[in-house]
Design an enzyme around this catalytic site. Structure first.
Site, PDB file in Angstrom:
ATOM      1  N   ASP A 181     -10.681   3.489   4.269  1.00  0.00           N
ATOM      2  CA  ASP A 181     -10.920   1.567   3.507  1.00  0.00           C
ATOM      3  C   ASP A 181     -12.980   1.893   4.441  1.00  0.00           C
ATOM      4  O   ASP A 181     -13.007   0.803   3.417  1.00  0.00           O
ATOM      5  CB  ASP A 181     -10.845   1.419   5.455  1.00  0.00           C
ATOM      6  CG  ASP A 181      -9.782   0.644   5.519  1.00  0.00           C
ATOM      7  OD1 ASP A 181      -9.405  -0.359   4.375  1.00  0.00           O
ATOM      8  OD2 ASP A 181      -9.195  -0.098   6.327  1.00  0.00           O
ATOM      9  N   LYS A 206       0.843  -1.151   0.275  1.00  0.00           N
ATOM     10  CA  LYS A 206      -0.080  -0.474  -0.117  1.00  0.00           C
ATOM     11  C   LYS A 206       0.573   1.285   0.268  1.00  0.00           C
ATOM     12  O   LYS A 206       0.590   2.222  -0.795  1.00  0.00           O
ATOM     13  CB  LYS A 206      -0.468  -0.054   1.321  1.00  0.00           C
ATOM     14  CG  LYS A 206      -2.093  -0.915   1.029  1.00  0.00           C
ATOM     15  CD  LYS A 206      -2.724  -1.210   2.439  1.00  0.00           C
ATOM     16  CE  LYS A 206      -3.676  -2.208   1.911  1.00  0.00           C
ATOM     17  NZ  LYS A 206      -4.379  -2.255   3.874  1.00  0.00           N
ATOM     18  N   GLN A 259      -4.368  -1.114   9.849  1.00  0.00           N
ATOM     19  CA  GLN A 259      -4.606  -2.490   9.266  1.00  0.00           C
ATOM     20  C   GLN A 259      -5.047  -3.587  10.153  1.00  0.00           C
ATOM     21  O   GLN A 259      -4.293  -3.991  11.655  1.00  0.00           O
ATOM     22  CB  GLN A 259      -2.763  -2.977   8.967  1.00  0.00           C
ATOM     23  CG  GLN A 259      -2.423  -4.625   8.657  1.00  0.00           C
ATOM     24  CD  GLN A 259      -3.367  -4.329   6.423  1.00  0.00           C
ATOM     25  OE1 GLN A 259      -3.508  -2.954   6.212  1.00  0.00           O
ATOM     26  NE2 GLN A 259      -3.670  -5.347   5.560  1.00  0.00           N
TER      27      GLN A 259
HETATM   28  N1  GUN Z   1      -6.390  -6.330   6.332  1.00  0.00           N
HETATM   29  C1  GUN Z   1      -7.199  -6.705   5.009  1.00  0.00           C
HETATM   30  N2  GUN Z   1      -7.515  -6.395   3.917  1.00  0.00           N
HETATM   31  C2  GUN Z   1      -7.086  -5.216   4.746  1.00  0.00           C
HETATM   32  C3  GUN Z   1      -7.990  -4.002   4.521  1.00  0.00           C
HETATM   33  O1  GUN Z   1      -8.289  -3.495   3.296  1.00  0.00           O
HETATM   34  N3  GUN Z   1      -8.493  -2.842   5.493  1.00  0.00           N
HETATM   35  C4  GUN Z   1      -7.009  -2.753   6.445  1.00  0.00           C
HETATM   36  N4  GUN Z   1      -7.298  -2.220   7.227  1.00  0.00           N
HETATM   37  N5  GUN Z   1      -6.921  -3.765   6.772  1.00  0.00           N
HETATM   38  C5  GUN Z   1      -7.053  -5.306   6.074  1.00  0.00           C
END
Ligand code: GUN
Length: 300
Positions: free
Chosen positions: A119, A52, A96
């Site tokens: 998100d 990311k 995350q």
């Molecule tokens: N863990 C797996 N996918 C995601 C996501 O899209 N956002 C977040 N914050 N954690 C994740």
């Protein structure tokens, strides 16, 4: 049968985002700025987070990692969230998931300022999405909407069957596709798609096969390899496979390979369009996060 190339589409969108950032810089604007909070050292999470941050920097965004140890208290994590909420230089941030067991994911998610919730998981954004109003939309359904749009696959009046009722994919996907499209056009979103007749199926659904056979568009997000077999899909169906499952494979370089929830080899010949795994929906999720971060920046 047309293969929906998520990898190429994601690359196209990254280029568009980079152009947008370049134009912002020329106008003397600050570029979008994302922060990613990671708690502990889950190897999969560390890889996702690095991907990311890298994707952000490649398109010219500012990107910070906030790394915290697994034994941090919920209160300490809430203080970090508060600090990021107040920081005017940060347009959006994510925490995350998964978090360690002693920390409530919902309490943390709800503490995030919803304007910065890139998100799209805060109840306020989920509510706006449900109401068909501009919102920050969860990454995977947003990416799927973008794929349908860019492949000119209409949804109006069509029967979309969504298999899987998760808060992160199934539910928001169903909400987006059933909406009146003119209500759902946030800045920088995909072209409006909606007006579908949506059926949402889950693990307790009876006659899953019969329902899938009535789908014009079948979206599967369950996490079960080969759940959807050829006898469950009508000729000409559009199939969107969200599953990413590791299955053991002694001859694969890492001892496993990735498969979706759809038996691709058997199902693909019957489809008008299908997403592969990997290289379909997966690459779209990070660009959705980038799009949301740009949207949060422009909404200021
Ligand atoms: N863990 C797996 N996918 C995601 C996501 O899209 N956002 C977040 N914050 N954690 C994740």
């Amino acid at each position: 049968m047309t293969l929906i190339d998520g990898k190429q589409t994601a690359a196209d969108i990254r280029l568009e985002l980079k152009r947008e950032v370049d134009s912002m810089l020329r106008q003397g604007m600050r570029p979008p700025h994302l922060a990613v909070v990671i708690v502990g050292h889950n190897p999969a999470s560390e890889t996702y987070v690095e991907n990311k941050l890298k994707a952000c920097r490649e398109v010219g965004f500012l990107a910070d990692k906030v790394a915290l140890e697994a034994d941090i208290t919920e209160q300490q994590l809430l203080q970090t969230v508060e600090r990021l909420n107040r920081d005017d230089e940060i347009d959006g941030f994510i925490v995350q998931l998964p978090l360690p067991d002693h920390i409530s994911e919902s309490r943390i998610t709800q503490a995030i300022d919803w304007h910065k919730d890139v998100d799209g998981l805060h109840p306020h954004n989920v509510g706006l999405t449900a109401l068909g109003q501009p919102s920050l939309v969860s990454a995977t359904p947003k990416g799927i909407r973008e794929l349908l749009s860019r492949y000119h696959i209409p949804t109006e009046g069509r029967h979309v069957v969504v298999v899987g009722r998760s808060n992160i994919v199934g539910k928001p996907m169903a909400m987006l596709l059933m909406q009146k499209p003119y209500l759902s056009l946030p800045k920088m979103s995909a072209a409006a798609l909606g007006d579908a007749t949506v059926t949402l199926c889950h693990s307790k659904t009876r006659n899953l096969k019969d329902i899938c056979l009535t789908a014009d568009i079948l979206i599967v997000a369950v996490g079960q390899p080969a759940l959807i077999t050829a006898d469950m899909v009508r000729e000409g169906t559009v199939v969107i496979d969200v599953g990413i499952n590791r299955i053991e494979d002694a001859v694969a370089p890492r001892g496993y390979r990735l498969v979706g929830d759809v038996d691709f080899k058997e199902v693909a010949p019957k489809c008008s369009y299908i997403t592969p795994v990997p290289g379909g929906v997966g690459p779209m999720t990070i660009v959705s996060l980038l799009q949301n971060t740009l949207q949060a920046r422009l909404n200021k």
